[in-house]
Every structure is written in structure tokens, then in C-alpha cells.
Enzyme design. Structure first.
Site, PDB file in Angstrom:
ATOM      1  N   GLY A 190       0.837  -1.215   0.000  1.00 47.39           N
ATOM      2  CA  GLY A 190       0.000   0.000   0.000  1.00 47.39           C
ATOM      3  C   GLY A 190       0.862   1.252   0.000  1.00 47.39           C
ATOM      4  CE  LYS A 225      -2.340  -7.532  -9.212  1.00 44.21           C
ATOM      5  NZ  LYS A 225      -2.807  -7.509 -10.545  1.00 44.21           N
ATOM      6  CB  THR A 227       3.230   0.827   7.188  1.00 45.56           C
ATOM      7  OG1 THR A 227       1.866   0.789   7.650  1.00 45.56           O
ATOM      8  CG2 THR A 227       4.132   0.679   8.394  1.00 45.56           C
ATOM      9  CG  ASP A 271      -1.153   0.416   9.099  1.00 47.57           C
ATOM     10  OD1 ASP A 271      -2.008   1.284   8.860  1.00 47.57           O
ATOM     11  OD2 ASP A 271      -1.061  -0.646   8.443  1.00 47.57           O
ATOM     12  N   GLY A 330      -5.192   1.355  10.294  1.00 44.92           N
ATOM     13  CA  GLY A 330      -4.163   0.953  11.251  1.00 44.92           C
ATOM     14  C   GLY A 330      -3.944  -0.545  11.332  1.00 44.92           C
ATOM     15  NE  ARG A 331      -1.046  -4.120   8.458  1.00 50.82           N
ATOM     16  CZ  ARG A 331      -0.065  -4.935   8.134  1.00 50.82           C
ATOM     17  NH1 ARG A 331      -0.264  -5.865   7.243  1.00 50.82           N
ATOM     18  NH2 ARG A 331       1.114  -4.840   8.695  1.00 50.82           N
ATOM     19  CD  GLU A 337      -8.035  -0.739   9.087  1.00 54.24           C
ATOM     20  OE1 GLU A 337      -8.846  -0.547   8.176  1.00 54.24           O
ATOM     21  OE2 GLU A 337      -6.802  -0.811   8.896  1.00 54.24           O
ATOM     22  NE  ARG A 394      -2.601   3.253   1.314  1.00 55.63           N
ATOM     23  CZ  ARG A 394      -3.184   2.086   1.030  1.00 55.63           C
ATOM     24  NH1 ARG A 394      -3.675   1.343   2.001  1.00 55.63           N
ATOM     25  NH2 ARG A 394      -3.247   1.648  -0.195  1.00 55.63           N
TER      26      ARG A 394
HETATM   27  O1  F6P Z   1      -1.346  -1.010   5.854  1.00 59.00           O
HETATM   28  C1  F6P Z   1      -1.835   0.197   5.402  1.00 59.00           C
HETATM   29  C2  F6P Z   1      -3.326   0.162   5.232  1.00 59.00           C
HETATM   30  O2  F6P Z   1      -3.753   1.421   4.798  1.00 59.00           O
HETATM   31  C3  F6P Z   1      -4.089  -0.284   6.466  1.00 59.00           C
HETATM   32  O3  F6P Z   1      -4.204   0.731   7.426  1.00 59.00           O
HETATM   33  C4  F6P Z   1      -5.387  -0.711   5.829  1.00 59.00           C
HETATM   34  O4  F6P Z   1      -6.051  -1.665   6.604  1.00 59.00           O
HETATM   35  C5  F6P Z   1      -4.956  -1.324   4.528  1.00 59.00           C
HETATM   36  O5  F6P Z   1      -3.690  -0.782   4.237  1.00 59.00           O
HETATM   37  C6  F6P Z   1      -5.896  -1.055   3.379  1.00 59.00           C
HETATM   38  O6  F6P Z   1      -5.458  -1.776   2.280  1.00 59.00           O
HETATM   39  P1  F6P Z   1      -6.093  -1.633   0.830  1.00 59.00           P
HETATM   40  O7  F6P Z   1      -5.548  -0.375   0.233  1.00 59.00           O
HETATM   41  O8  F6P Z   1      -5.640  -2.837   0.127  1.00 59.00           O
HETATM   42  O9  F6P Z   1      -7.577  -1.530   1.000  1.00 59.00           O
END
Ligand code: F6P
Length: 360
Positions: free
Chosen positions: A11, A75, A138, A140, A183-184, A235, A287
Site C-alpha cells: 500500500g 500482488k 506504512t 500504520d 491501522g490494521r 478498524e 493514505r
Molecule cells: O497497511 C496500510 C493500510 O492502509 C491499512 O491501514 C489498511 O487496513 C490497509 O492498508 C488497506 O489496504 P487496501 O488499500 O488494500 O484496501
């Protein structure tokens, strides 16, 4: 070393372009190297994408830009690459092909910018003999080896601005506003933006919450005359004894996540308190956009340090912030475990000392 390549994986996070700029400028100015950009992370090396030479001229103006000029993807793990053969999905190890491609291009070393997933892949390539250095990324901030990752400061700044805005409308309408942040599996974004944005309740994965405690905080505020409340929910937050709603989208055999814990918490607050509740999921706004000054500086320092680490032969290492210094650690150590919020740490205690409920 004469030629290096740089790639961004996983990401995106604000500050990626500042790292790229740091690598290009320091690589050229300090070591007279030629620097190439790999499109779309490791995927670009698997499919043999054309690498573009990066010069001080063609990267001009990228410092304040969000995202990554190189592109990125979740991917394309070369060690478990999914290909379709005869209409069937099969998983193949394409790592030798990547090594061969780097040899053909005469790329002597790589700078890999990524989170735990991408750095894990980088570590495997390092074990295969590829000369590389990692840069942690990241929003996070959940990588143990570094005090901070770039992107985090921008994410909490965005979330804090959102909280300021939600405050005014929550107050006008005497509402409870629940805001779900990213924040995973870690609560850093929720905790730090919640403190900065004056939240009344902050729910994080590290402290399973009791919804009745959350509601009594809101009811108490009402009685004392504050007829609105702001609830920040990470989340990955979960109730005591309950399941985490959050799950990675790409986990095999699991359904993609639809609606988050924010909605679950919002509904329960409405039911228990009888108040008017609204839910905002901040999502990928966190992001995007221009990195803050803090992230631009950290990203630039990481970029320069990555180049220095390559020059010093510290392959298989990752740059990290050990305040106030930038240091290097073996990637293998760095990706071992995630950095979580300490439920009894100073930050949580400070939040509770000023009356923020963590739902416990
Ligand atoms: O790891 C960064 C993050 O933005 C997390 O906070 C979030 O859960 C995830 O990536 C979202 O991923 P995607 O862009 O694949 O939806």
C-alpha cells in the site's frame, strides 16, 4: 556498485516520492551511481517491465507529491506468483526469473521500500544473494524496528483535521459521531489522532472494549452538558470476548471486508444511549495527499541512509529511526513482529488521565 534500482511495494504512504528523491539525489551526487525505477514493485521485475532511469531532472517536483511515481501493487510476490495456465490458477516461484532479469539489466543493488509484506519478500531475495537495502513504509506505524515510519504523521494529521471538522457538526446537532480510522492490527493512528483531535472515546485493537463503558462515558458527558461526543474507532478494534471485524482483503478463503467496526459501534451506541449517531469511515483519505514536513524529512533521511548502507555493503539491512539517529537493522529482525500499542504505556495513560475513555 554502478547501477541501482528502486522499487515501492504494498500500500502507498505519503512520503514515498520523498524517499525516491533522496535515493536518486544521494546516489548520483555522493556515489556517482545510475539509478533506475522499477514500475509496480516486484511485479515489474517478474513481468520484465522496462526500468526508467531516474535523474535529478525527471524527478523534479516530486517531493510534495503523495503516492508513488513508480506505482505499486499488493500482488506479485515472486516467490508465490499466481499465474493462469490452461484456465487454472497455479502458484509459481518466479524468484529465479527476477534474479536473472536484474543480472541482464546489470543492476548491482536494489532499494526496496515497503511494509512488512514487501520487506519479507526483500529478505528472501537477500538470502538468494541479491544485494539490497530496505526502507520501512506504512501509515500504520506498526514496524517494531523503527520509532516511526514515514506516512504515519501525514495519516494522523489528516485524521486530526477530520476530527476537528466532525467536532463542529457533532456539537451543532448534539450527535455522537463515530469515526473509523485505519491501522490494521495496531491502534497507533486511532490513539494519536484521537488525542490530537480531542476525542472522547478511543477504541484500539490492543484494548478490547466494553460497549457499556463507552456508552456510560457518553451519557455522563450528556448529563454534564456536553451533548455530543466523538468516538474514534481503529478498524482493528474488537469488543471484549468478541471477534475482530477487520480482516485483510487479500486473505485467501476469507470474504472481503464489508462495512467496518465503526458501524457496529455506532449502531450499539444508538441503541443503548438513544442518541442520534452518525458514522464516518475515513478510509483511503488517510493514505493520500501531500506528506507533512515531518514525513518529508524522515523519508529524505531514509533515502539517503539507504544509499549509504548500500555503499557500505550493509546488504539485507533496513534503515530505521532510533531517535535521533537513523540506523540499520537486519531485515529479518525487522519483520519478525509488529509494534503494538502498550495498553499500560504512557500514551494510553495520558489519554485516560485527561478523561478519554478507552472502553475499559
Ligand atoms: O497497511 C496500510 C493500510 O492502509 C491499512 O491501514 C489498511 O487496513 C490497509 O492498508 C488497506 O489496504 P487496501 O488499500 O488494500 O484496501
Amino acid at each position: 556498485i554502478k547501477k541501482i534500482a528502486i522499487l515501492t511495494g504494498g500500500g502507498d504512504a505519503p512520503g514515498l516520492n520523498a524517499v525516491i528523491r533522496g535515493v536518486v539525489k544521494a546516489g548520483i551526487r555522493k556515489y556517482n551511481w545510475r539509478v533506475y525505477g522499477v514500475p509496480d514493485g516486484f511485479e515489474g521485475l517478474v513481468i520484465g517491465s522496462e526500468l526508467q532511469e531516474l535523474t535529478e531532472y525527471n524527478i523534479r517536483g516530486i517531493l510534495p507529491l503523495g503516492g508513488t511515481i513508480l506505482g505499486t501493487t499488493n500482488k506479485g510476490n515472486p516467490f508465490e506468483y499466481v499465474v493462469i495456465e490452461n484456465g487454472k490458477e497455479i502458484v509459481k516461484d518466479m524468484s529465479d526469473k527476477v534474479v536473472e532479469y536484474l543480472n541482464i539489466l546489470e543492476i548491482d543493488a536494489l532499494v526496496v521500500i515497503g511494509g512488512d509484506g514487501t520487506l519479507g519478500i526483500a529478505n528472501k531475495f537477500s538470502e538468494k544473494g541479491v544485494k539490497l537495502v530496505g526502507v520501512p513504509k506504512t501509515i500504520d506505524n506498526d514496524l517494531k524496528a523503527t520509532d516511526y515510519t514515514f506516512g504515519f504523521n501525514t495519516a494522523i494529521t489528516t485524521a486530526t483535521e477530520a476530527l476537528d471538522k466532525l467536532h463542529t457538526t457533532a456539537q451543532s446537532h448534539h450527535r455522537v459521531i463515530v469515526i473509523e480510522v485505519m491501522g490494521r492490527y495496531a491502534g497507533w493512528i486511532a490513539l494519536e489522532s484521537g488525542i490530537a483531535g480531542g476525542a472522547d472515546v478511543i477504541l484500539i485493537p490492543e484494548i478490547p472494549f466494553d460497549i457499556n463503558k463507552v456508552c456510560s462515558k457518553i451519557i455522563r458527558r450528556n448529563k454534564l452538558g456536553s451533548k455530543f461526543s466523538i468516538v474514534v474507532v481503529a478498524e482493528g478494534a474488537k469488543p471484549i470476548g468478541g471477534e475482530m471485524v477487520f480482516q485483510e482483503k487479500n486473505v485467501k478463503g476469507k470474504a472481503p471486508r464489508l462495512g467496518g467496526i465503526g458501524y457496529v459501534v455506532g449502531e450499539q451506541i444508538q441503541k443503548i444511549t438513544g442518541m442520534d449517531v452518525r458514522v464516518t469511515v475515513l478510509g483511503h483519505l488517510q493514505r493520500g495527499g501531500s506528506p507533512t514536513a515531518y514525513d518529508r524529512i524522515l523519508a529524505t533521511r531514509f533515502g539517503v541512509a539507504a544509499v549509504d548502507a548500500l555503499a557500505q555493503g550493509k546488504f539485507g539491512h533496513m534503515v530505521c529511526l532510533r531517535t535521533p539517529k537513523i540506523e540499520v537493522v537486519p531485515i529479518k529482525e525487522a519483520v519478525k513482529d509488529l509494534k503494538k500499542v502498550d495498553p499500560n504505556g504512557q500514551l494510553v495513560k495520558a489519554a485516560e488521565a485527561i478523561g478519554i475513555s478507552l472502553g475499559r
